[in-house]
Structure formats: C-alpha cells, structure tokens
Design a protein around this motif. Structure first.
Motif, PDB file in Angstrom:
ATOM      1  N   ASN A 102     -59.593 -30.589  29.607  1.00 53.86           N
ATOM      2  CA  ASN A 102     -60.762 -31.423  29.379  1.00 53.86           C
ATOM      3  C   ASN A 102     -60.489 -32.220  28.100  1.00 53.86           C
ATOM      4  O   ASN A 102     -60.749 -31.753  26.995  1.00 53.86           O
ATOM      5  N   GLY A 103     -59.931 -33.415  28.265  1.00 50.73           N
ATOM      6  CA  GLY A 103     -59.511 -34.226  27.126  1.00 50.73           C
ATOM      7  C   GLY A 103     -60.652 -34.597  26.202  1.00 50.73           C
ATOM      8  O   GLY A 103     -60.493 -34.608  24.978  1.00 50.73           O
ATOM      9  N   ALA A 104     -61.823 -34.880  26.762  1.00 46.37           N
ATOM     10  CA  ALA A 104     -62.962 -35.267  25.926  1.00 46.37           C
ATOM     11  C   ALA A 104     -63.377 -34.123  25.016  1.00 46.37           C
ATOM     12  O   ALA A 104     -63.572 -34.305  23.812  1.00 46.37           O
ATOM     13  N   ALA A 105     -63.503 -32.930  25.578  1.00 50.96           N
ATOM     14  CA  ALA A 105     -63.905 -31.773  24.774  1.00 50.96           C
ATOM     15  C   ALA A 105     -62.832 -31.427  23.751  1.00 50.96           C
ATOM     16  O   ALA A 105     -63.132 -31.042  22.620  1.00 50.96           O
ATOM     17  N   THR A 106     -61.574 -31.585  24.135  1.00 52.63           N
ATOM     18  CA  THR A 106     -60.483 -31.320  23.195  1.00 52.63           C
ATOM     19  C   THR A 106     -60.562 -32.289  22.023  1.00 52.63           C
ATOM     20  O   THR A 106     -60.434 -31.892  20.857  1.00 52.63           O
ATOM     21  N   TYR A 107     -60.813 -33.577  22.287  1.00 44.81           N
ATOM     22  CA  TYR A 107     -60.969 -34.550  21.202  1.00 44.81           C
ATOM     23  C   TYR A 107     -62.142 -34.187  20.288  1.00 44.81           C
ATOM     24  O   TYR A 107     -62.082 -34.365  19.075  1.00 44.81           O
ATOM     25  N   LEU A 108     -63.234 -33.680  20.869  1.00 39.72           N
ATOM     26  CA  LEU A 108     -64.396 -33.314  20.059  1.00 39.72           C
ATOM     27  C   LEU A 108     -64.082 -32.185  19.075  1.00 39.72           C
ATOM     28  O   LEU A 108     -64.777 -32.024  18.082  1.00 39.72           O
ATOM     29  N   THR A 109     -63.035 -31.424  19.354  1.00 39.16           N
ATOM     30  CA  THR A 109     -62.696 -30.294  18.479  1.00 39.16           C
ATOM     31  C   THR A 109     -61.488 -30.584  17.588  1.00 39.16           C
ATOM     32  O   THR A 109     -60.958 -29.663  16.962  1.00 39.16           O
ATOM     33  N   VAL A 110     -61.054 -31.841  17.520  1.00 40.28           N
ATOM     34  CA  VAL A 110     -59.906 -32.196  16.678  1.00 40.28           C
ATOM     35  C   VAL A 110     -60.212 -31.908  15.208  1.00 40.28           C
ATOM     36  O   VAL A 110     -61.319 -32.141  14.727  1.00 40.28           O
ATOM     37  N   ASN A 111     -59.212 -31.393  14.526  1.00 40.16           N
ATOM     38  CA  ASN A 111     -59.315 -31.133  13.092  1.00 40.16           C
ATOM     39  C   ASN A 111     -58.831 -32.377  12.348  1.00 40.16           C
ATOM     40  O   ASN A 111     -57.654 -32.709  12.408  1.00 40.16           O
ATOM     41  N   PRO A 112     -59.718 -33.074  11.629  1.00 39.11           N
ATOM     42  CA  PRO A 112     -59.297 -34.307  10.941  1.00 39.11           C
ATOM     43  C   PRO A 112     -58.226 -34.079   9.876  1.00 39.11           C
ATOM     44  O   PRO A 112     -57.549 -35.025   9.478  1.00 39.11           O
ATOM     45  N   ALA A 113     -58.059 -32.841   9.429  1.00 36.03           N
ATOM     46  CA  ALA A 113     -57.049 -32.558   8.403  1.00 36.03           C
ATOM     47  C   ALA A 113     -55.636 -32.834   8.899  1.00 36.03           C
ATOM     48  O   ALA A 113     -54.757 -33.171   8.126  1.00 36.03           O
ATOM     49  N   CYS A 114     -55.432 -32.705  10.229  1.00 33.71           N
ATOM     50  CA  CYS A 114     -54.085 -32.934  10.756  1.00 33.71           C
ATOM     51  C   CYS A 114     -54.086 -33.847  11.982  1.00 33.71           C
ATOM     52  O   CYS A 114     -53.025 -34.240  12.462  1.00 33.71           O
ATOM     53  N   GLY A 115     -55.263 -34.182  12.514  1.00 33.64           N
ATOM     54  CA  GLY A 115     -55.330 -35.058  13.678  1.00 33.64           C
ATOM     55  C   GLY A 115     -55.000 -34.361  14.976  1.00 33.64           C
ATOM     56  O   GLY A 115     -54.756 -35.007  15.989  1.00 33.64           O
ATOM     57  N   LEU A 116     -55.027 -33.041  14.970  1.00 39.43           N
ATOM     58  CA  LEU A 116     -54.715 -32.262  16.164  1.00 39.43           C
ATOM     59  C   LEU A 116     -55.849 -31.290  16.444  1.00 39.43           C
ATOM     60  O   LEU A 116     -56.587 -30.890  15.541  1.00 39.43           O
ATOM     61  N   ALA A 117     -55.986 -30.905  17.698  1.00 38.88           N
ATOM     62  CA  ALA A 117     -56.998 -29.919  18.070  1.00 38.88           C
ATOM     63  C   ALA A 117     -56.412 -28.519  17.939  1.00 38.88           C
ATOM     64  O   ALA A 117     -55.268 -28.273  18.324  1.00 38.88           O
TER      65      ALA A 117
END
Length: 196
Positions: A102-117
C-alpha cells in the motif's frame, strides 16, 4: 476537546492504494464513520493492528495516526541501523519486497529524518486525526501523502540530499499550515486543507 467536538463516532479515512496501483490516485481514499465501540473492539484492542504516527502530518499541524495490520520492516529502519546503502538499494529492486504494498500508507509513515519509511505497509490502512473524534477528510490525507511523494525527488542516500529533503519537507509543512502549499501535480479540485 470542547463539548461540540465530542462525538460517538470515529472519523476514519481508509487508504487502499493496492486497487489503483498508485499512491496518488484520489479514489484510493475513502472517508468513513464508525462507532467508538467498533473502533475500540476491532482496531485499538486488536493485537494484530499497529499504530504508526504520521510525522509529516504532525509537522503540518495535524496529529495523524496510521493503523495497519500488515507491515514489513522497511528501509528507514534498516538505514537507521546503519545498513549499507548498496544493500538497501538491492532490497528496493527486489520485486517481492514491494509487491502488493500500500504505497499511499507507506508514504504516510515516511520518516523525514531519512526520507524512508520504517515500515512497508500491505493491505488497508486506517488514518485518524487525534483520537478520531476530529474530522479528517480524504483530501487532507491525500495532500499529506502527496507532499511526501513530491519530496522523494529531493532525497537520496547522499547526506547533503537527505538534509535538503528534510528542509524541503519542513518548508512545505510550514506552508501547509498557512494553506499555501500546492503539490507539483496540482490540486485537481481536491481540498487538501479540509476547509470546505
């Protein structure tokens, strides 16, 4: 919380981008209202459900939480544990890692510190604001996800670009709070601020 904000229902945005194959498809987001009892019995008290905070949403001034049933450790966790960049990129090129996610939900949980979920999400996700008693529109959830989607172009594994990605997301989050941020793809009539 004021008396007028109290409610016997929980306002949920269900996100299921598996149907559309893209995180940016607005039809993947559905607004629902469920009873507090249903929410507690089936989501909050369900040991198979995990709550993941949406850090970018919080930066935008919305206390958004993402509830998921199926997840797999993602590259954010791997990156923060000091995993080699080459291995991370190899993981991403493995079709089994991302198949059916689920790409949308994965993007919603991205950690801005590294740009990765930290987690790759599979199946449906349920998104609420605060404890679910405050309204949350699918436009708001789509807008936050689209902000992360747009910022992904500024991140890569180079430390300078990671910092640029962090700064970009923070700048956009500040603009979101003043309702002046617009996705690169445009709004297409979607109200990302929940103001209508």
């Amino acid at each position: 919380m004021t008396e007028q904000n109290k409610s016997s229902v929980v306002n949920v945005v269900e996100v299921d981008s598996r149907k559309s194959g893209t995180s940016s498809c607005f039809s993947s987001y559905q607004e629902k209202s469920v009873s507090e009892k249903f929410w507690k019995d089936n989501i909050l008290d369900n040991p198979k459900i995990t709550m993941i905070p949406c850090i970018v949403g919080q930066d935008c001034g919305l206390d958004i939480k993402v509830y998921v049933m199926k997840k797999r450790e993602g590259l954010g966790s791997f990156y923060q544990k000091g995993g080699p960049i080459e291995v991370q990129m190899g993981m991403m090129s493995n079709p089994g890692i991302l198949a059916g996610n689920n790409g949308a939900a994965t993007y919603l949980t991205v950690n801005p510190a590294c740009g990765l979920a930290d987690w790759i999400i599979y199946g449906k996700a349920f998104v609420v604001r605060d404890d679910g008693r405050y309204p949350l529109s699918r436009g708001q959830v789509w807008g936050i996800q689209e902000m992360v989607n747009c910022a992904m172009d500024t991140y890569n594994m180079d430390p300078e670009n990671i910092q640029r990605g962090q700064e970009t997301l923070q700048q956009w989050a500040t603009q979101y709070q003043t309702q002046s941020w617009t996705p690169h793809s445009g709004l297409g009539g979607v109200d990302i601020y929940g103001s209508k």
